[in-house]
Structures are given as structure tokens and as C-alpha cells.
Design a protein around this motif. Structure first.
Motif, PDB file in Angstrom:
ATOM      1  N   ASP A 105      61.926   2.792 -24.906  1.00  8.24           N
ATOM      2  CA  ASP A 105      62.690   1.570 -24.790  1.00  8.24           C
ATOM      3  C   ASP A 105      63.192   1.462 -23.459  1.00  8.24           C
ATOM      4  N   LYS A 106      63.116   2.312 -22.567  1.00 14.51           N
ATOM      5  CA  LYS A 106      63.685   2.334 -21.149  1.00 14.51           C
ATOM      6  C   LYS A 106      62.649   1.974 -20.076  1.00 14.51           C
ATOM      7  N   ILE A 107      61.313   2.158 -20.756  1.00 15.24           N
ATOM      8  CA  ILE A 107      60.184   1.935 -19.880  1.00 15.24           C
ATOM      9  C   ILE A 107      59.843   0.322 -19.387  1.00 15.24           C
ATOM     10  N   LYS A 108      59.632  -0.179 -18.220  1.00 14.25           N
ATOM     11  CA  LYS A 108      59.346  -1.446 -18.136  1.00 14.25           C
ATOM     12  C   LYS A 108      58.619  -1.417 -16.362  1.00 14.25           C
ATOM     13  N   ASP A 109      57.700  -2.061 -16.540  1.00 15.06           N
ATOM     14  CA  ASP A 109      56.813  -2.388 -15.303  1.00 15.06           C
ATOM     15  C   ASP A 109      56.532  -1.247 -14.386  1.00 15.06           C
ATOM     16  N   CYS A 110      55.875  -0.323 -14.986  1.00 20.32           N
ATOM     17  CA  CYS A 110      55.658   1.236 -14.335  1.00 20.32           C
ATOM     18  C   CYS A 110      54.115   0.938 -13.899  1.00 20.32           C
ATOM     19  N   ASP A 111      54.022   1.399 -12.737  1.00 23.65           N
ATOM     20  CA  ASP A 111      52.862   1.648 -11.968  1.00 23.65           C
ATOM     21  C   ASP A 111      51.869   2.951 -12.689  1.00 23.65           C
ATOM     22  N   ASN A 112      52.869   4.005 -13.019  1.00 26.14           N
ATOM     23  CA  ASN A 112      52.425   5.444 -13.447  1.00 26.14           C
ATOM     24  C   ASN A 112      53.264   5.306 -14.929  1.00 26.14           C
ATOM     25  N   LEU A 113      52.749   6.220 -15.647  1.00 30.48           N
ATOM     26  CA  LEU A 113      53.524   6.811 -17.097  1.00 30.48           C
ATOM     27  C   LEU A 113      53.383   8.330 -17.159  1.00 30.48           C
ATOM     28  N   LEU A 114      54.366   8.975 -17.131  1.00 32.08           N
ATOM     29  CA  LEU A 114      54.340  10.574 -17.278  1.00 32.08           C
ATOM     30  C   LEU A 114      54.940  10.843 -18.479  1.00 32.08           C
ATOM     31  N   VAL A 115      53.954  11.218 -19.626  1.00 31.33           N
ATOM     32  CA  VAL A 115      54.266  11.619 -20.765  1.00 31.33           C
ATOM     33  C   VAL A 115      54.409  13.125 -20.748  1.00 31.33           C
ATOM     34  N   SER A 135      65.487  10.992 -13.713  1.00 32.01           N
ATOM     35  CA  SER A 135      66.482  10.913 -12.836  1.00 32.01           C
ATOM     36  C   SER A 135      65.791  10.768 -11.466  1.00 32.01           C
ATOM     37  N   LEU A 136      64.882  11.121 -11.269  1.00 28.94           N
ATOM     38  CA  LEU A 136      63.961  10.876 -10.102  1.00 28.94           C
ATOM     39  C   LEU A 136      63.348   9.517  -9.744  1.00 28.94           C
ATOM     40  N   GLY A 137      63.529   8.829 -10.854  1.00 29.60           N
ATOM     41  CA  GLY A 137      62.937   7.345 -10.628  1.00 29.60           C
ATOM     42  C   GLY A 137      61.623   7.244 -11.068  1.00 29.60           C
ATOM     43  N   ILE A 138      60.951   8.347 -11.968  1.00 30.29           N
ATOM     44  CA  ILE A 138      59.741   8.327 -12.290  1.00 30.29           C
ATOM     45  C   ILE A 138      59.636   7.531 -13.921  1.00 30.29           C
ATOM     46  N   CYS A 139      58.720   6.557 -14.077  1.00 27.60           N
ATOM     47  CA  CYS A 139      58.744   6.156 -15.604  1.00 27.60           C
ATOM     48  C   CYS A 139      58.088   7.317 -16.519  1.00 27.60           C
ATOM     49  N   SER A 140      59.139   7.747 -17.280  1.00 26.46           N
ATOM     50  CA  SER A 140      58.822   8.874 -18.295  1.00 26.46           C
ATOM     51  C   SER A 140      59.265   8.841 -19.650  1.00 26.46           C
ATOM     52  N   ASP A 183      48.441   2.921 -23.725  1.00 26.53           N
ATOM     53  CA  ASP A 183      47.195   2.543 -23.339  1.00 26.53           C
ATOM     54  C   ASP A 183      47.700   1.174 -22.286  1.00 26.53           C
ATOM     55  N   GLU A 184      48.996   0.529 -22.641  1.00 28.76           N
ATOM     56  CA  GLU A 184      49.386  -0.464 -21.823  1.00 28.76           C
ATOM     57  C   GLU A 184      49.494  -0.126 -20.248  1.00 28.76           C
ATOM     58  N   PHE A 185      49.468   1.176 -19.934  1.00 28.84           N
ATOM     59  CA  PHE A 185      49.759   1.773 -18.625  1.00 28.84           C
ATOM     60  C   PHE A 185      48.392   2.514 -18.056  1.00 28.84           C
ATOM     61  N   LYS A 186      47.287   2.303 -18.946  1.00 29.36           N
ATOM     62  CA  LYS A 186      46.091   2.732 -18.315  1.00 29.36           C
ATOM     63  C   LYS A 186      45.798   1.960 -16.885  1.00 29.36           C
ATOM     64  N   CYS A 243      44.345  15.759 -24.802  1.00 28.28           N
ATOM     65  CA  CYS A 243      44.608  14.385 -24.379  1.00 28.28           C
ATOM     66  C   CYS A 243      43.745  13.773 -23.155  1.00 28.28           C
ATOM     67  N   THR A 244      43.518  14.542 -22.415  1.00 32.46           N
ATOM     68  CA  THR A 244      42.520  13.981 -21.224  1.00 32.46           C
ATOM     69  C   THR A 244      41.216  13.766 -21.739  1.00 32.46           C
ATOM     70  N   ASP A 245      40.572  14.548 -22.575  1.00 35.62           N
ATOM     71  CA  ASP A 245      39.234  14.493 -23.172  1.00 35.62           C
ATOM     72  C   ASP A 245      39.321  13.342 -24.148  1.00 35.62           C
ATOM     73  N   ARG A 246      40.025  13.356 -25.110  1.00 33.31           N
ATOM     74  CA  ARG A 246      40.155  12.193 -25.995  1.00 33.31           C
ATOM     75  C   ARG A 246      40.364  10.776 -25.804  1.00 33.31           C
ATOM     76  N   PHE A 247      41.473  10.948 -24.957  1.00 39.62           N
ATOM     77  CA  PHE A 247      41.964   9.378 -24.408  1.00 39.62           C
ATOM     78  C   PHE A 247      41.893   8.935 -23.236  1.00 39.62           C
ATOM     79  N   GLY A 248      41.238   9.916 -22.274  1.00 40.13           N
ATOM     80  CA  GLY A 248      40.894   9.539 -20.856  1.00 40.13           C
ATOM     81  C   GLY A 248      42.189   9.392 -19.992  1.00 40.13           C
TER      82      GLY A 248
END
Length: 187
Positions: A74-84, A96-101, A120-123, A143-148
């Protein structure tokens, strides 16, 4: 973008608190003043994940949070990258470093699979960071193999120092983590 909070206030006051008393299956569990027990609170669903330090592995985690829950979704908005990431502590550091996570509730591929539509909205800029240990590498690879999705983690060389993830590298030397995130263009 993500709100860039102060790590101390963000972590301790907003999402995690030290637990003094605990009830498991309606039975009160008394905790000594020396026992470290923390509660990660998922405000949006009003549920908790409890971490007990220095107890046997089978008593370490307790949770009433669904297995498909994504922390901080719910905190993620308008991200160029998403770190899962694999854990709340890792996501708290990178947030805390400002990375969408976001962090998965349980370290398995099914949590990611069940949230694939949202992710996938962040692909094409979804990075999976599950740690450099054997289990983390296996989940990241699947995850890299199955979802790209892309793979991100700290350098393997830190594993020999028992540093497996972003939170542990931050604790060891935050400048090393910041420089590595910049090098990978995540920061």
C-alpha cells in the motif's frame, strides 16, 4: 516513489514494537525481560508477525498474516523499479533509502505467484532479492526463470562473513550497501 522515512522512527514506531506479553492459541506466554520478541504489524490488514530471538527454531516465528501478503504494498506508488525482498527487515532498510520495496510474507515462490498481477505493473523493472544463501538463490532463480523478473542481491563474497541480505550488509557497513545499490542503478 516512496516516502523516505527516518529508519529509526520508521522501523521502531511504525511497523515494529518490542513485545512484553504474548498469547499463543489463547494461552498467555510470559516473556522474561531478557527475551527479545518483536512484532511486525501489518496496519492495512490489522495483523501481526511475531519474531522471538534466541528461542528454538520452531518457536521463532508466529503469524496470523496470510501467506500471500506483500508487506508495504500500500506504500508503493509511481516506481521505476520495484525490489521484492525476502523479509520485512530487508524492505525496511531499502525503503528507508528511498527504494520502492516490498517483502513477501513467506520465503517461497507461491507468494510471488499469487501477487504476479500486481507485481507485473512494474515490469520490466522488478528485482527479486531473496538472499545469497542456497534457499534464497533457488527462489530468486525460479522467479527469474518463471516470471522474467530480474535478480538483485548483495555480492556473494559477503556470505563467508554470514552476511546474506541487504539488512545484514547495512548493519555491517551501510556505505557498502548504498554503493552496491547505486552500482546496480536501484538507488
Amino acid at each position: 516513489s516512496v516516502d523516505k522515512p527516518n529508519l529509526n522512527s520508521f522501523h521502531t514506531r511504525r511497523y515494529s514494537e518490542q513485545v512484553k506479553d504474548l498469547s499463543i492459541n489463547y494461552q498467555k506466554v510470559s516473556l522474561s525481560s531478557e527475551e527479545l520478541t518483536y512484532c511486525y504489524y501489518a496496519e492495512d490488514i490489522d495483523k501481526c508477525k511475531i519474531l522471538r530471538i534466541f528461542v528454538p527454531k520452531e518457536k521463532k516465528w508466529r503469524s496470523n498474516i496470510p501467506g500471500d501478503y506483500l508487506w508495504f504494498k500500500d506504500k508503493i506508488k509511481d516506481c521505476d523499479n520495484l525490489l521484492v525482498q525476502k523479509s520485512v527487515k530487508d524492505a525496511l532498510i531499502t525503503l528507508s533509502l528511498g527504494i520502492c520495496s516490498t517483502a513477501i510474507q513467506s520465503e517461497n515462490v507461491s507468494c510471488i505467484e499469487q501477487n504476479k498481477e500486481f507485481l507485473d505493473e512494474f515490469k520490466p523493472n522488478i528485482y527479486v532479492s531473496m538472499g545469497v544463501d542456497k534457499q534464497g538463490f533457488s527462489i530468486s532463480k525460479e522467479c527469474t526463470d518463471r516470471f522474467g523478473y530480474k535478480w538483485y542481491n548483495i555480492p556473494n563474497k559477503y556470505l563467508e562473513m554470514e552476511i546474506n541480505d541487504c539488512a545484514e550488509l547495512y548493519k555491517y557497513n551501510r556505505i557498502l550497501l548504498i554503493n552496491h545499490l547505486k552500482k546496480k542503478k536501484l538507488l
